[in-house]
Write an enzyme that holds these catalytic residues in place. Structure first.
Site, short mmCIF file in Angstrom:
data_model
loop_
_atom_site.label_atom_id
_atom_site.label_comp_id
_atom_site.label_asym_id
_atom_site.label_seq_id
_atom_site.Cartn_x
_atom_site.Cartn_y
_atom_site.Cartn_z
N ASP A 1 39.02 35.01 37.27
CA ASP A 1 39.62 35.70 38.36
C ASP A 1 39.26 34.64 39.70
OD1 ASP A 1 37.20 36.55 39.27
OD2 ASP A 1 37.64 38.59 38.39
N LYS B 1 44.24 37.33 38.86
CA LYS B 1 43.97 38.51 38.11
C LYS B 1 44.44 39.75 38.92
CE LYS B 1 40.09 40.91 37.04
NZ LYS B 1 38.57 40.87 36.61
N ARG C 1 44.30 43.78 38.60
CA ARG C 1 43.83 44.99 37.94
C ARG C 1 44.72 46.09 37.82
NH1 ARG C 1 39.74 46.32 35.10
NH2 ARG C 1 38.21 44.56 35.50
C1 R5P Z 1 35.72 41.78 38.30
O1 R5P Z 1 36.39 41.26 39.34
C2 R5P Z 1 34.58 41.32 37.70
O2 R5P Z 1 34.25 39.85 38.27
C3 R5P Z 1 34.69 41.23 36.43
O3 R5P Z 1 35.68 40.26 35.94
C4 R5P Z 1 34.95 42.77 35.99
O4 R5P Z 1 34.00 43.47 36.55
C5 R5P Z 1 35.25 42.74 34.13
O5 R5P Z 1 35.46 43.93 33.96
P1 R5P Z 1 36.14 44.32 32.53
O6 R5P Z 1 35.05 43.78 31.54
O7 R5P Z 1 36.23 45.74 32.54
O8 R5P Z 1 37.39 43.68 32.49
#
Ligand code: R5P
Length: 282
Positions: A155, A178, A180
């Site tokens: 991201d 990215k 979410r």
């Molecule tokens: C979010 O922006 C962080 O940089 C990580 O990409 C995120 O925390 C990863 O979370 P998960 O493994 O649940 O996708």
């Protein structure tokens, strides 16, 4: 680390009262001393945060001159915005607590800084956000398995880590975009670079549910990547994340010991001891 630095390691006693409350006692003299507290706030964040607060407040109360907090994994940093009305701004609250007990200076490692870009936006004490990416890149480089890999940050925020890792490995990098969708659900979109016939290294700050890495693996394999390895600073690895990532085809996954885990092959101890020396504390 204390041995390495030639410093005393202060002994502590911690236990639980029958009702679940935490008991903490500092067993050595700290009056007039500069004290380095190293406390990662990971899998049981509320518990470890309270322990940190009790410890620093007690040290100050017992006459410690200065308390320097090293918080390798800084929980709550991801809740740095009110995404829905009424939500707690947890990052801000935790920062207030650290200051209120008397932390004089704080060091963190690859703290999630998405919207709050500098710790100084939420902390009024001196703060430093160190990075473990060179240590992770060196580990990958020593293993010698990746040939001039394309480094991918999944991201926008991961661009800084992708850049550091790529520079260290003498190679190129790109990032994905990215979105979410839910706690365990993300949507990724590639930008320019193609992984066709390339070895790839995905780097990120945190692997939590593994959702982000799994989506990145799908895209990179569909582009024709030869081999994909993954490196992260904080292997939180919730909800079977590691199996999901291996099932999605990653060859190796490596993290640091900011969070103890089965893949914490890289220690951040050298990063901490270096800073303690630089600060003139050893
Ligand atoms: C979010 O922006 C962080 O940089 C990580 O990409 C995120 O925390 C990863 O979370 P998960 O493994 O649940 O996708």
């Amino acid at each position: 680390m204390a041995l390495e630095l030639g410093l005393n390691a202060t002994r502590l006693e911690t236990r639980r009262f029958p009702d679940g409350e935490k008991y903490l006692r500092v067993l050595d003299e700290v009056k007039g001393e500069d004290v380095v507290v190293i406390q990662s706030i990971h899998h049981a964040p509320d518990d470890l945060l309270v322990e940190y607060l009790l410890l620093v407040d007690t040290l100050k109360d017992l006459g410690a001159k200065k308390v320097i907090g090293f918080i390798p994994y800084f929980a709550y940093a991801r809740q740095d915005e009110r995404f829905h009305p009424g939500e707690a701004l947890s990052f801000k609250t935790v920062c207030k607590l650290l200051e209120s007990v008397g932390t004089d200076e704080v060091y963190t490692i690859d703290t999630h800084q998405h919207r709050v870009l500098k710790s100084s936006d939420v902390l009024s004490i001196p703060s430093h956000n160190l990075t473990a990416m060179p240590l992770l890149a060196d580990y990958i480089s020593k293993s010698g398995v990746l040939k001039k890999p394309l480094v991918i940050g999944p991201d926008m925020e991961a661009e800084r880590w992708a850049k550091i890792a790529a520079e260290r490995l003498g190679t190129d990098y790109d990032i994905f975009e990215k979105k979410r969708l839910a706690d365990e659900d993300v949507e990724l979109r590639p930008r320019k670079a193609s992984a066709k016939d390339r070895d790839v290294l995905i780097v990120d700050d945190i692997i939590s549910t593994g959702g982000t890495i799994v989506e990145a693996l799908k895209i990179l394999f569909s582009q024709g990547a030869k081999r994909i390895d993954v490196a992260c600073t904080h292997p939180i690895l919730a909800s079977g994340a590691l199996s999901k990532i291996y099932e999605a085809g990653a060859q190796t996954v490596v993290g640091t010991d900011t969070v103890p885990s089965p893949i914490s092959y890289v220690s951040v101890a050298p990063l901490i001891t270096e800073q303690v020396r630089k600060a003139g504390l050893a």
